[in-house]
Scaffold this active site. Structure first.
Site, PDB file in Angstrom:
ATOM      1  N   ASP A  11      30.759  76.925   7.603  1.00 50.25           N
ATOM      2  CA  ASP A  11      29.919  77.515   8.286  1.00 50.25           C
ATOM      3  C   ASP A  11      28.587  76.676   8.606  1.00 50.25           C
ATOM      4  O   ASP A  11      28.381  76.166   7.214  1.00 50.25           O
ATOM      5  CB  ASP A  11      29.646  78.660   7.878  1.00 50.25           C
ATOM      6  CG  ASP A  11      28.510  78.589   9.178  1.00 50.25           C
ATOM      7  OD1 ASP A  11      28.736  79.022  10.845  1.00 50.25           O
ATOM      8  OD2 ASP A  11      27.659  79.901   9.302  1.00 50.25           O
ATOM      9  N   SER A  12      28.081  76.428   8.819  1.00 51.39           N
ATOM     10  CA  SER A  12      26.354  76.405   9.536  1.00 51.39           C
ATOM     11  C   SER A  12      25.377  76.591   8.325  1.00 51.39           C
ATOM     12  O   SER A  12      24.642  75.735   8.099  1.00 51.39           O
ATOM     13  CB  SER A  12      25.837  75.752  10.331  1.00 51.39           C
ATOM     14  OG  SER A  12      25.943  76.913  11.513  1.00 51.39           O
ATOM     15  N   TYR A  43      23.058  74.658  13.471  1.00 54.72           N
ATOM     16  CA  TYR A  43      23.798  73.568  14.254  1.00 54.72           C
ATOM     17  C   TYR A  43      23.748  73.432  15.830  1.00 54.72           C
ATOM     18  O   TYR A  43      23.771  72.318  16.149  1.00 54.72           O
ATOM     19  CB  TYR A  43      25.243  73.261  13.808  1.00 54.72           C
ATOM     20  CG  TYR A  43      25.923  72.693  12.448  1.00 54.72           C
ATOM     21  CD1 TYR A  43      24.696  72.617  11.302  1.00 54.72           C
ATOM     22  CD2 TYR A  43      27.172  72.600  11.584  1.00 54.72           C
ATOM     23  CE1 TYR A  43      25.048  72.313  10.223  1.00 54.72           C
ATOM     24  CE2 TYR A  43      27.053  72.260  10.772  1.00 54.72           C
ATOM     25  CZ  TYR A  43      26.268  72.181   9.640  1.00 54.72           C
ATOM     26  OH  TYR A  43      26.635  71.508   8.577  1.00 54.72           O
ATOM     27  N   GLY A  44      23.377  74.799  15.883  1.00 50.91           N
ATOM     28  CA  GLY A  44      23.635  74.664  17.163  1.00 50.91           C
ATOM     29  C   GLY A  44      21.865  74.134  18.499  1.00 50.91           C
ATOM     30  O   GLY A  44      22.803  74.821  19.372  1.00 50.91           O
ATOM     31  N   CYS A  74      32.520  78.291  12.221  1.00 45.72           N
ATOM     32  CA  CYS A  74      30.991  77.727  13.045  1.00 45.72           C
ATOM     33  C   CYS A  74      31.090  77.549  14.771  1.00 45.72           C
ATOM     34  O   CYS A  74      32.145  76.455  14.625  1.00 45.72           O
ATOM     35  CB  CYS A  74      30.016  76.345  11.943  1.00 45.72           C
ATOM     36  SG  CYS A  74      28.840  75.877  13.661  1.00 45.72           S
ATOM     37  N   ASN A  75      31.270  78.341  15.767  1.00 48.89           N
ATOM     38  CA  ASN A  75      31.182  78.199  16.783  1.00 48.89           C
ATOM     39  C   ASN A  75      30.208  76.482  17.553  1.00 48.89           C
ATOM     40  O   ASN A  75      31.990  76.102  18.007  1.00 48.89           O
ATOM     41  CB  ASN A  75      30.338  79.367  17.534  1.00 48.89           C
ATOM     42  CG  ASN A  75      31.517  80.503  17.300  1.00 48.89           C
ATOM     43  OD1 ASN A  75      32.094  80.762  18.406  1.00 48.89           O
ATOM     44  ND2 ASN A  75      31.022  81.092  16.516  1.00 48.89           N
ATOM     45  N   THR A  76      29.561  76.168  17.142  1.00 52.50           N
ATOM     46  CA  THR A  76      28.671  75.128  17.459  1.00 52.50           C
ATOM     47  C   THR A  76      29.983  74.184  16.602  1.00 52.50           C
ATOM     48  O   THR A  76      30.364  73.093  17.587  1.00 52.50           O
ATOM     49  CB  THR A  76      27.789  75.027  16.618  1.00 52.50           C
ATOM     50  OG1 THR A  76      27.197  76.448  17.104  1.00 52.50           O
ATOM     51  CG2 THR A  76      26.428  73.490  17.322  1.00 52.50           C
ATOM     52  N   GLU A 153      18.915  87.241  12.000  1.00 50.92           N
ATOM     53  CA  GLU A 153      18.914  86.812  10.208  1.00 50.92           C
ATOM     54  C   GLU A 153      17.625  87.623   9.970  1.00 50.92           C
ATOM     55  O   GLU A 153      17.530  87.445   8.460  1.00 50.92           O
ATOM     56  CB  GLU A 153      18.736  85.340  10.487  1.00 50.92           C
ATOM     57  CG  GLU A 153      20.162  84.494  10.466  1.00 50.92           C
ATOM     58  CD  GLU A 153      19.778  83.219  10.112  1.00 50.92           C
ATOM     59  OE1 GLU A 153      18.799  82.603   9.340  1.00 50.92           O
ATOM     60  OE2 GLU A 153      21.281  82.722   9.745  1.00 50.92           O
ATOM     61  N   CYS A 185      29.632  83.052  18.675  1.00 49.53           N
ATOM     62  CA  CYS A 185      28.473  82.419  17.575  1.00 49.53           C
ATOM     63  C   CYS A 185      28.321  83.580  16.453  1.00 49.53           C
ATOM     64  O   CYS A 185      29.561  84.802  16.727  1.00 49.53           O
ATOM     65  CB  CYS A 185      27.139  82.544  18.211  1.00 49.53           C
ATOM     66  SG  CYS A 185      26.099  82.381  17.016  1.00 49.53           S
ATOM     67  N   THR A 186      28.950  82.661  15.285  1.00 53.80           N
ATOM     68  CA  THR A 186      28.808  83.910  13.671  1.00 53.80           C
ATOM     69  C   THR A 186      27.977  84.816  13.949  1.00 53.80           C
ATOM     70  O   THR A 186      28.486  86.360  13.490  1.00 53.80           O
ATOM     71  CB  THR A 186      29.209  82.294  12.642  1.00 53.80           C
ATOM     72  OG1 THR A 186      27.787  82.058  12.998  1.00 53.80           O
ATOM     73  CG2 THR A 186      29.524  81.322  12.957  1.00 53.80           C
ATOM     74  N   HIS A 187      26.849  84.249  15.030  1.00 57.83           N
ATOM     75  CA  HIS A 187      26.036  85.740  14.656  1.00 57.83           C
ATOM     76  C   HIS A 187      26.268  87.299  15.169  1.00 57.83           C
ATOM     77  O   HIS A 187      25.940  88.391  14.802  1.00 57.83           O
ATOM     78  CB  HIS A 187      24.733  85.186  14.627  1.00 57.83           C
ATOM     79  CG  HIS A 187      24.188  84.905  13.371  1.00 57.83           C
ATOM     80  ND1 HIS A 187      24.786  83.586  13.157  1.00 57.83           N
ATOM     81  CD2 HIS A 187      23.014  84.974  12.288  1.00 57.83           C
ATOM     82  CE1 HIS A 187      24.205  82.362  11.893  1.00 57.83           C
ATOM     83  NE2 HIS A 187      23.260  83.059  11.457  1.00 57.83           N
TER      84      HIS A 187
HETATM   85  N1  DGL Z   1      27.114  78.989  12.542  1.00 60.45           N
HETATM   86  C1  DGL Z   1      26.740  78.914  14.268  1.00 60.45           C
HETATM   87  C2  DGL Z   1      27.462  79.139  15.339  1.00 60.45           C
HETATM   88  O1  DGL Z   1      28.311  80.102  15.387  1.00 60.45           O
HETATM   89  C3  DGL Z   1      24.434  79.178  15.030  1.00 60.45           C
HETATM   90  C4  DGL Z   1      24.186  79.154  13.851  1.00 60.45           C
HETATM   91  C5  DGL Z   1      24.009  77.548  13.861  1.00 60.45           C
HETATM   92  O2  DGL Z   1      22.682  77.636  14.817  1.00 60.45           O
HETATM   93  O3  DGL Z   1      23.854  77.037  12.937  1.00 60.45           O
HETATM   94  O4  DGL Z   1      27.415  78.629  16.525  1.00 60.45           O
END
Ligand code: DGL
Length: 265
Positions: A11-12, A43-44, A74-76, A153, A185-187
């Site tokens: 993940d990012s 990454y987003g 990571c979704n991005t 976060e 998104c992971t969060h």
């Molecule tokens: N992990 C990223 C996602 O799931 C979220 C955090 C980022 O922007 O890197 O898209």
């Protein structure tokens, strides 16, 4: 047949621990090697080219640990880079978009689905494409929610300001009458309560972390890669920046202590 090699996950940053948690629930014997690119998060907000370059390096790191499968938590990165990664590497690679889209399609009753994610995920159109591939008659409404990641976060899950921001971000989806929202998104699983309240009763939330865990199980099972011998080893966590902040914040995502986070060499 049993394969005791670890599952690699990247993940990012810290958010992919939501995926680790879900995989652990349904595959407790599997060892996991996690890589969080904390030096280069987020990454987003980045371009496809940059996210893809980082993603290739992340998979290369995991490959050094002899992983049997790579999960792009990571979704991005899944939205922008999965196809390229699959072409580059021979190891099986799974992202979160397809399992999330499947979950959404089987959840919707009225054929109106909302998707929320980072700017890069939403502007890639990846979820929309995947959902419409599975069910072309469905209407998909997308919305990026860039403030959600920093709010999570910060740990501001129960603050009024977070509920207000959620209500503003989600108002257009509410107006469209969606009955299902993909948490792309992971969060976002940490904001389930807030998002659920902002969307109102009867709207189902699809947790892409939970969906991908089920996808990982199916894939390992179908390819004879499950570890079904005894208990798995402890998972290991690597990051590209100093591990202290990751370990502290990670506890909130994983609901347990992270003792052994290391800086990747
Ligand atoms: N992990 C990223 C996602 O799931 C979220 C955090 C980022 O922007 O890197 O898209």
């Amino acid at each position: 047949m049993s394969d005791t090699r670890p599952i690699g996950i990247f993940d990012s940053g810290v958010g992919g621990l939501t995926v680790v948690g879900e995989i652990r629930k349904i595959l407790p014997r599997e060892e996991m090697i996690y890589f969080g690119d904390t030096a280069r998060v987020p990454y987003g907000t980045k371009s496809k080219e940059t996210v893809t370059r980082f993603s290739v390096e992340n998979v290369e790191f995991l490959m050094k640990h002899n992983v049997k499968l790579v999960v792009v938590a990571c979704n991005t990165a899944s939205s922008l880079s999965l196809d390229f990664l699959k072409r580059c590497f021979r190891v099986p690679i799974i992202g979160v978009i397809e399992p999330g889209a499947k979950g959404a399609v089987s959840s919707t009753r009225n054929g109106r689905i909302g998707v929320i994610g980072t700017q890069a995920t939403i502007s890639s159109g990846a979820y929309e494409r995947q959902i419409r591939k599975l069910r072309p008659d469905v209407r998909v409404f997308c919305r990026s929610c860039p403030m959600f990641v920093p709010l999570v976060e910060e740990g501001w899950l129960g603050k009024r300001v977070t509920a207000e921001i959620a209500s503003i971000y989600l108002a257009p989806l509410r107006k469209k009458g969606v009955d299902t929202v993909v948490l792309g998104c992971t969060h976002y699983p940490l904001l389930k309560k807030v998002i659920g309240k902002a969307m109102g009763r009867g709207v189902r939330l699809i947790d892409s972390a939970r969906e991908v865990a089920a996808g990982v199980k199916d894939l390992l099972d179908a390819s004879g890669l499950l570890n079904d011998t005894g208990k798995g080893k402890k998972s290991r966590f690597f990051v590209s920046d100093e591990p202290g902040r990751f370990a502290r914040m990670g506890e909130r995502f994983l609901h347990r202590k992270i003792e052994c986070a290391k800086r990747a060499e």
